[in-house]
Design a protein around this motif. Structure first.
Motif, PDB file in Angstrom:
ATOM      1  N   THR A 299      51.295  79.588 -25.643  1.00 47.38           N
ATOM      2  CA  THR A 299      50.921  80.143 -26.945  1.00 47.38           C
ATOM      3  C   THR A 299      49.492  80.674 -26.883  1.00 47.38           C
ATOM      4  OG1 THR A 299      52.389  78.580 -28.059  1.00 47.38           O
ATOM      5  CG2 THR A 299      50.708  79.653 -29.406  1.00 47.38           C
ATOM      6  N   PHE A 300      49.297  81.899 -27.372  1.00 51.84           N
ATOM      7  CA  PHE A 300      47.987  82.532 -27.422  1.00 51.84           C
ATOM      8  C   PHE A 300      47.577  82.738 -28.874  1.00 51.84           C
ATOM      9  CE2 PHE A 300      49.841  83.822 -23.415  1.00 51.84           C
ATOM     10  CZ  PHE A 300      48.783  83.870 -22.515  1.00 51.84           C
ATOM     11  N   PRO A 301      46.274  82.712 -29.179  1.00 46.90           N
ATOM     12  CA  PRO A 301      45.854  83.126 -30.524  1.00 46.90           C
ATOM     13  C   PRO A 301      46.133  84.612 -30.717  1.00 46.90           C
ATOM     14  CG  PRO A 301      43.941  82.785 -29.095  1.00 46.90           C
ATOM     15  CD  PRO A 301      45.135  82.311 -28.333  1.00 46.90           C
ATOM     16  N   LEU A 302      46.262  85.034 -31.966  1.00 52.21           N
ATOM     17  CA  LEU A 302      46.613  86.413 -32.274  1.00 52.21           C
ATOM     18  C   LEU A 302      45.717  87.411 -31.553  1.00 52.21           C
ATOM     19  CD1 LEU A 302      48.310  88.425 -34.009  1.00 52.21           C
ATOM     20  CD2 LEU A 302      46.541  88.193 -35.777  1.00 52.21           C
ATOM     21  N   GLU A 303      44.417  87.144 -31.541  1.00 49.88           N
ATOM     22  CA  GLU A 303      43.484  88.096 -30.950  1.00 49.88           C
ATOM     23  C   GLU A 303      43.615  88.210 -29.428  1.00 49.88           C
ATOM     24  OE1 GLU A 303      41.224  84.190 -31.782  1.00 49.88           O
ATOM     25  OE2 GLU A 303      42.673  85.497 -32.810  1.00 49.88           O
ATOM     26  N   LYS A 304      44.393  87.329 -28.818  1.00 50.27           N
ATOM     27  CA  LYS A 304      44.628  87.377 -27.368  1.00 50.27           C
ATOM     28  C   LYS A 304      45.995  87.987 -27.045  1.00 50.27           C
ATOM     29  CE  LYS A 304      40.825  85.079 -26.218  1.00 50.27           C
ATOM     30  NZ  LYS A 304      39.729  85.679 -25.412  1.00 50.27           N
ATOM     31  N   GLU A 307      46.490  89.421 -23.594  1.00 54.40           N
ATOM     32  CA  GLU A 307      46.736  88.454 -22.524  1.00 54.40           C
ATOM     33  C   GLU A 307      48.194  88.008 -22.522  1.00 54.40           C
ATOM     34  OE1 GLU A 307      43.962  85.209 -22.402  1.00 54.40           O
ATOM     35  OE2 GLU A 307      42.238  86.514 -22.809  1.00 54.40           O
ATOM     36  N   ALA A 308      48.760  87.861 -23.712  1.00 49.69           N
ATOM     37  CA  ALA A 308      50.177  87.483 -23.807  1.00 49.69           C
ATOM     38  C   ALA A 308      51.060  88.565 -23.192  1.00 49.69           C
ATOM     39  CB  ALA A 308      50.549  87.248 -25.273  1.00 49.69           C
ATOM     40  N   HIS A 309      50.734  89.831 -23.437  1.00 49.47           N
ATOM     41  CA  HIS A 309      51.518  90.924 -22.866  1.00 49.47           C
ATOM     42  C   HIS A 309      51.358  90.988 -21.353  1.00 49.47           C
ATOM     43  CE1 HIS A 309      53.007  93.757 -26.203  1.00 49.47           C
ATOM     44  NE2 HIS A 309      52.795  92.569 -26.745  1.00 49.47           N
ATOM     45  N   ALA A 310      50.164  90.717 -20.867  1.00 53.54           N
ATOM     46  CA  ALA A 310      49.956  90.713 -19.415  1.00 53.54           C
ATOM     47  C   ALA A 310      50.807  89.636 -18.755  1.00 53.54           C
ATOM     48  CB  ALA A 310      48.477  90.501 -19.106  1.00 53.54           C
ATOM     49  N   MET A 311      50.917  88.481 -19.401  1.00 53.01           N
ATOM     50  CA  MET A 311      51.762  87.412 -18.872  1.00 53.01           C
ATOM     51  C   MET A 311      53.230  87.827 -18.899  1.00 53.01           C
ATOM     52  SD  MET A 311      52.126  83.447 -20.146  1.00 53.01           S
ATOM     53  CE  MET A 311      50.639  82.919 -19.280  1.00 53.01           C
ATOM     54  N   MET A 312      53.656  88.465 -19.974  1.00 57.62           N
ATOM     55  CA  MET A 312      55.040  88.943 -20.060  1.00 57.62           C
ATOM     56  C   MET A 312      55.340  89.899 -18.914  1.00 57.62           C
ATOM     57  SD  MET A 312      58.021  89.289 -21.640  1.00 57.62           S
ATOM     58  CE  MET A 312      57.856  88.624 -23.306  1.00 57.62           C
ATOM     59  N   GLU A 313      54.437  90.806 -18.639  1.00 60.52           N
ATOM     60  CA  GLU A 313      54.657  91.785 -17.581  1.00 60.52           C
ATOM     61  C   GLU A 313      54.619  91.154 -16.194  1.00 60.52           C
ATOM     62  OE1 GLU A 313      53.274  96.043 -19.317  1.00 60.52           O
ATOM     63  OE2 GLU A 313      51.656  94.743 -18.661  1.00 60.52           O
ATOM     64  N   ALA A 314      53.845  90.090 -16.037  1.00 61.00           N
ATOM     65  CA  ALA A 314      53.771  89.405 -14.733  1.00 61.00           C
ATOM     66  C   ALA A 314      55.076  88.703 -14.400  1.00 61.00           C
ATOM     67  CB  ALA A 314      52.612  88.410 -14.728  1.00 61.00           C
ATOM     68  N   GLY A 315      55.812  88.287 -15.434  1.00 63.78           N
ATOM     69  CA  GLY A 315      57.135  87.708 -15.226  1.00 63.78           C
ATOM     70  C   GLY A 315      57.137  86.298 -14.648  1.00 63.78           C
ATOM     71  N   HIS A 317      56.720  83.537 -16.437  1.00 59.84           N
ATOM     72  CA  HIS A 317      57.012  82.561 -17.480  1.00 59.84           C
ATOM     73  C   HIS A 317      58.472  82.105 -17.440  1.00 59.84           C
ATOM     74  CE1 HIS A 317      58.075  86.509 -18.999  1.00 59.84           C
ATOM     75  NE2 HIS A 317      58.851  85.949 -19.918  1.00 59.84           N
ATOM     76  N   VAL A 318      58.700  80.944 -18.020  1.00 57.63           N
ATOM     77  CA  VAL A 318      60.044  80.399 -18.244  1.00 57.63           C
ATOM     78  C   VAL A 318      60.148  80.138 -19.747  1.00 57.63           C
ATOM     79  CG1 VAL A 318      61.662  78.517 -17.817  1.00 57.63           C
ATOM     80  CG2 VAL A 318      60.189  79.364 -15.955  1.00 57.63           C
ATOM     81  N   GLY A 319      60.929  80.924 -20.453  1.00 59.07           N
ATOM     82  CA  GLY A 319      61.026  80.768 -21.890  1.00 59.07           C
ATOM     83  C   GLY A 319      60.158  81.765 -22.630  1.00 59.07           C
ATOM     84  N   LYS A 320      59.662  81.371 -23.805  1.00 54.98           N
ATOM     85  CA  LYS A 320      59.004  82.284 -24.721  1.00 54.98           C
ATOM     86  C   LYS A 320      57.486  82.223 -24.633  1.00 54.98           C
ATOM     87  CE  LYS A 320      60.667  84.635 -27.209  1.00 54.98           C
ATOM     88  NZ  LYS A 320      61.332  84.646 -28.521  1.00 54.98           N
ATOM     89  N   ILE A 321      56.877  83.389 -24.831  1.00 59.46           N
ATOM     90  CA  ILE A 321      55.433  83.538 -24.991  1.00 59.46           C
ATOM     91  C   ILE A 321      55.181  83.793 -26.463  1.00 59.46           C
ATOM     92  CG2 ILE A 321      53.395  84.876 -24.338  1.00 59.46           C
ATOM     93  CD1 ILE A 321      54.960  85.623 -21.748  1.00 59.46           C
ATOM     94  N   MET A 322      54.227  83.062 -27.050  1.00 57.69           N
ATOM     95  CA  MET A 322      54.053  83.089 -28.489  1.00 57.69           C
ATOM     96  C   MET A 322      52.616  83.398 -28.884  1.00 57.69           C
ATOM     97  SD  MET A 322      57.132  82.332 -29.330  1.00 57.69           S
ATOM     98  CE  MET A 322      56.851  82.232 -31.103  1.00 57.69           C
ATOM     99  N   LEU A 323      52.463  83.904 -30.125  1.00 53.55           N
ATOM    100  CA  LEU A 323      51.158  84.113 -30.730  1.00 53.55           C
ATOM    101  C   LEU A 323      51.003  83.164 -31.914  1.00 53.55           C
ATOM    102  CD1 LEU A 323      51.002  88.023 -30.838  1.00 53.55           C
ATOM    103  CD2 LEU A 323      49.968  86.503 -29.127  1.00 53.55           C
ATOM    104  N   LYS A 324      49.887  82.452 -31.967  1.00 56.81           N
ATOM    105  CA  LYS A 324      49.563  81.585 -33.112  1.00 56.81           C
ATOM    106  C   LYS A 324      48.703  82.385 -34.056  1.00 56.81           C
ATOM    107  CE  LYS A 324      49.563  77.236 -34.780  1.00 56.81           C
ATOM    108  NZ  LYS A 324      49.132  77.507 -36.153  1.00 56.81           N
ATOM    109  N   VAL A 325      49.143  82.524 -35.291  1.00 58.60           N
ATOM    110  CA  VAL A 325      48.465  83.376 -36.248  1.00 58.60           C
ATOM    111  C   VAL A 325      47.672  82.557 -37.252  1.00 58.60           C
ATOM    112  CG1 VAL A 325      48.758  85.211 -37.950  1.00 58.60           C
ATOM    113  CG2 VAL A 325      50.256  85.117 -35.948  1.00 58.60           C
ATOM    114  N   ALA A 326      48.259  81.497 -37.802  1.00 55.93           N
ATOM    115  CA  ALA A 326      47.586  80.673 -38.809  1.00 55.93           C
ATOM    116  C   ALA A 326      47.651  79.209 -38.404  1.00 55.93           C
ATOM    117  CB  ALA A 326      48.242  80.858 -40.169  1.00 55.93           C
TER     118      ALA A 326
END
Length: 326
Positions: A299-304, A307-315, A317-326
């Motif tokens: 899980t990444f903060p919204l402003e990151k 970085e979350a997209h870079a991890m998605m593209e690197a492939g 991960h196992v499962g979901k990549i998430m953004l914490k907003v509040a």
């Protein structure tokens, strides 16, 4: 409100924090104060300019959210202001507030956090629609899933296993194959070192599988056909391996095979509402009992978001990549 916008098509760093107006609701929509949002492959495709935004949808990325209903016409919906829900949306999820059709909202399953709940809609709607509604996976049938450790993959493995099916999966490393087996797959095939056709035929005594969930396309389709049973079905949901392939049409005729393709984002609210109703009836009890579990990798903060997209593209991960907003 704070939001993440795509400043121009390009690499992850084109995702930038910005200020946007809070969405104005249309008929049938509710306003959700977003606690978390999922990061999905279509978000990456939109960022790179390869996934046009449907007419009328927000240009902000983000197709699934969870949070608190703070506004909207709720009479007859079964929801109230202050309820915590997760929702499938056409866009706008990378923001502090997001409008969602009320019919595409589901209650946060008991025992789950909002981050976990936000990881559900995109993959659960997609898997149910394609594996069960479109490919008609039936009792006693077998399923092969390509990309077993993707968000779609971990969802499909768990749901199919929980409903009593034999499941096989492909993945790109021994570590990922072990993860697929831990999730419930009977056999995980490392596509870098094994021929999945040979492995599936061996595991099914030569019969092949009844349904294949394919997000690769390209030359996989011809190989899929070779490991389908008679009357087998392929549900094609993405084209990560290319948009062209060669198919022996004789096999489709003689063995009564079906290849279907579908994308979820542009479908109607009524279409998605029907999926939501099936998920609430058949799958939400499995989530609340623990038979099916969200798999959140990081899980990444919204402003990151970049970085979350870079991890998605690197492939990796196992499962979901998430953004914490509040």
């Amino acid at each position: 409100m704070r939001a993440i916008e795509i400043t121009q098509p390009g690499p992850p760093d084109v995702l930038q924090l910005c200020d946007r107006p809070i969405p104005i609701l249309r008929a049938g929509e509710v306003l959700i104060k977003v606690h978390a949002a999922g990061v999905n492959r279509p978000d990456v495709m939109q960022r790179t300019g390869h996934y046009p935004v449907p007419a009328g949808a927000s240009d902000l990325p983000g197709l699934e959210i969870a949070g608190e209903i703070v506004d909207g016409e709720l009479s007859g919906s079964g929801f109230n202001k202050g309820d915590f829900v997760c929702a499938l949306v056409q866009g706008g999820g990378y923001a502090e507030y997001c409008a969602a059709p009320i019919e595409q909202c589901l209650p946060v399953p008991k025992g789950l956090t909002t981050v976990e709940a936000a990881s559900l809609p995109e993959t659960f709607f997609t898997v149910w629609s394609n594996v069960f509604d479109r490919a008609l996976l039936a009792a006693g049938e077998t399923l092969l899933i390509h990309g077993g450790t993707s968000g779609i993959g971990v969802t499909a493995i768990q749901i199919a296993v929980a409903l009593g099916h034999r499941v096989f999966a492909t993945a790109g490393s021994e570590e990922k194959c072990r993860a697929c087996v831990t999730l419930g797959a009977e056999r995980a095939i490392n596509y870098r070192t094994e021929d999945f056709v040979v492995a599936v035929k061996a595991a099914t005594q030569g019969k092949g599988v009844d349904v294949i969930l394919d997000m690769v396309g390209g030359d996989y389709i011809a190989r899929d056909i070779n490991c389908l049973s008679d009357d087998g079905r392929i549900a094609l949901i993405a084209l990560q391996g290319g948009k062209s392939g060669t198919v022996d049409l004789t096999q489709l005729l003689v063995r009564r095979l079906t290849i279907s393709g579908a994308t979820l984002r542009p479908r109607s609210i009524a279409f998605k509402a029907a999926i939501a109703a099936n998920l609430r009836k058949h799958i939400w009890p499995l989530l609340e009992s623990g038979a099916v579990k969200p798999v959140v990798f990081q899980t990444f903060p919204l402003e990151k978001a970049a970085e979350a997209h870079a991890m998605m593209e690197a492939g990796t991960h196992v499962g979901k990549i998430m953004l914490k907003v509040a």
